[in-house]
Motif scaffolding. Structure first.
Motif, mmCIF file in Angstrom:
data_model
loop_
_atom_site.group_PDB
_atom_site.id
_atom_site.type_symbol
_atom_site.label_atom_id
_atom_site.label_comp_id
_atom_site.label_asym_id
_atom_site.label_seq_id
_atom_site.Cartn_x
_atom_site.Cartn_y
_atom_site.Cartn_z
ATOM 1 N N THR A 183 -87.593 8.570 87.420
ATOM 2 C CA THR A 183 -86.285 8.435 86.761
ATOM 3 C C THR A 183 -86.389 7.979 85.317
ATOM 4 O O THR A 183 -85.366 7.709 84.692
ATOM 5 C CB THR A 183 -85.391 7.451 87.531
ATOM 6 O OG1 THR A 183 -85.950 6.124 87.449
ATOM 7 C CG2 THR A 183 -85.262 7.843 88.992
ATOM 8 N N ARG A 202 -83.345 12.786 84.065
ATOM 9 C CA ARG A 202 -83.363 12.495 85.498
ATOM 10 C C ARG A 202 -82.055 11.847 85.934
ATOM 11 O O ARG A 202 -81.439 11.091 85.173
ATOM 12 C CB ARG A 202 -84.525 11.569 85.843
ATOM 13 C CG ARG A 202 -85.866 12.074 85.327
ATOM 14 C CD ARG A 202 -86.304 13.355 86.028
ATOM 15 N NE ARG A 202 -87.454 13.950 85.382
ATOM 16 C CZ ARG A 202 -88.703 13.530 85.506
ATOM 17 N NH1 ARG A 202 -88.965 12.484 86.269
ATOM 18 N NH2 ARG A 202 -89.674 14.154 84.887
ATOM 19 N N GLY A 244 -84.437 16.082 88.710
ATOM 20 C CA GLY A 244 -84.784 16.324 87.319
ATOM 21 C C GLY A 244 -84.352 17.706 86.884
ATOM 22 O O GLY A 244 -83.784 18.483 87.666
#
Length: 397
Positions: free
Chosen positions: A75, A80, A110
């Motif tokens: 992340t 993301r 993503g």
């Protein structure tokens, strides 16, 4: 002739005195040995407990570092996004309908398309829970996904056994046949019998074993990998929770005031936690929408931790049962970033440009106002958006 009696008395016999001294000394030595034995046993137990505490802390620190590493890996880039498993629709393996114990697992997605494209291509990456460290992802320079290898070993649709009887962190829960541990249980979210969430709010995570090469431990020989502990971790998402310690700071919007009418176009200052289902009457009826001198508003603004919420107004607005029911919905630190999930970086704030002037001729000039000049801005007519923002003025464009 009668002999004379002596006036001196013969000394008393002292036999047995040495035996008494000996017995006393032996008793003292026995007492000393017992005391030393007890002290040694207690100190050994304390040392053993301290060792176990140190090992538990080290295992917890390892789990924390692994969780942070996984969180940063999946992340970290602006492209993301995270989504809880409870939003799964069952259409594919990565978005499968979760079961109790994994409903609140967090998945990472993503962008698999380069930022030069006109839209993103969502791609599921991993579930942020222990046992899925086998997944790897590589990003391009622009933040898009270059490659992703490995399939999550643990998915939220896998059966979780013994969860219905789980009442403690040590309960033998299993996920897909693998030993797991209860990280969020009845002590946090309550039981249905007490008005809490029950099993729907539980969070379980696979329990992983920590091994070490025997060559690194003196006295264990070589060629083996003994276990030195276990860990389990889970990443929650504070960004999807509503902040309970936010109150409105603006006055009610005056429909005749242009400056106040613009407040309708801003991001809401608060989440309206009093509108949640099953909200206590004291919270639902509280004046939290506009400026007020009520003590509850003043108390809420001082809250820095969810544990402090029951302290407001004697706990009436935030009783324990309500906080248990909303453990996964309420927070005091929920924050977000307006990131550009296609190209990376932050989204552009056009407030100043939209507010400039009152007529179309007052609009700023430059590349951003030229329709479709770059892939990043393609498809947006910013003049139309500015006109919409200017509507409160009710003037002729």
């Amino acid at each position: 002739m009668t002999p004379r009696k002596s006036s001196c008395t013969a000394p008393r016999s002292r036999r047995g005195f040495a035996l008494l001294i000996t017995i006393t000394l032996l008793a003292f030595l026995v007492l000393l040995l017992v005391s030393l034995s007890s002290l040694t046993r207690v100190e050994t137990q304390v040392a053993d407990n301290s060792l176990k505490v140190a090992q538990a802390r080290a295992n917890a620190l390892l789990a924390l570092n692994l969780a942070l590493g996984q969180l940063q890996t999946f992340t970290g880039p602006d492209q993301r996004v995270t989504v809880p498993a409870s939003l799964g629709d069952g259409t594919n393996n990565s978005q499968s309908v979760p079961v109790n114990g994994s409903r609140h697992w967090v998945g990472a997605w993503g962008n698999a398309r380069a930022s030069t494209g006109d839209r993103s291509e969502p791609r599921f990456l991993n579930w942020l829970v222990s046992g899925n460290e086998n997944v790897a992802v590589t990003s391009n320079a622009d933040g898009s996904i270059s490659s992703a290898t490995g399939d999550p070993a643990r998915k939220p649709n896998q059966a979780i056994a013994n969860l219905s009887g789980a009442t403690a962190l040590s309960t033998n829960v299993t996920i897909g046949g693998e030993t797991a541990r209860l990280l969020v249980g009845p002590g946090t979210v309550g039981t249905t019998a007490t008005g809490g969430l029950g099993e729907t709010g539980y969070v379980a995570a696979p329990l992983k074993t920590i091994t070490i090469a025997s060559e690194l431990v003196p006295g264990l020989g070589t060629g083996s990998t003994p276990s030195i502990g276990r860990y389990a971790w889970w990443v929650g998402d504070e960004g999807i929770k509503a902040r309970a310690n936010l109150v409105e700071t603006e006055s009610s919007i005056d429909a005749t005031d242009v400056a106040e009418k613009r407040l309708r176009y801003r991001v809401p200052a608060r989440a309206g936690v009093e509108l949640m289902a099953n909200a206590p009457a004291a919270l639902a009826s509280a004046d939290l929408e506009g400026p007020s001198t009520s003590s509850l508003r003043a108390e809420i603004r001082k809250i820095v931790s969810p544990r402090q919420l029951p302290l407001t107004s004697g706990g009436t607005p935030f009783p324990a049962t309500f906080l248990q029911q909303r453990f996964h919905d309420l927070s005091t630190s929920s924050q977000g970033v307006l990131s550009n999930t296609l190209a990376g970086g932050l989204r552009k704030d056009l407030t100043a440009a939209f507010a400039r002037g009152k007529t179309k001729s007052d609009a700023p000039t430059g590349p951003i106002w030229q329709l479709g000049t770059t892939d990043e801005l393609k498809g947006a007519d910013w003049h139309l958006l500015r006109s919409y923002y200017q509507l409160p003025y009710a003037t002729t464009a």
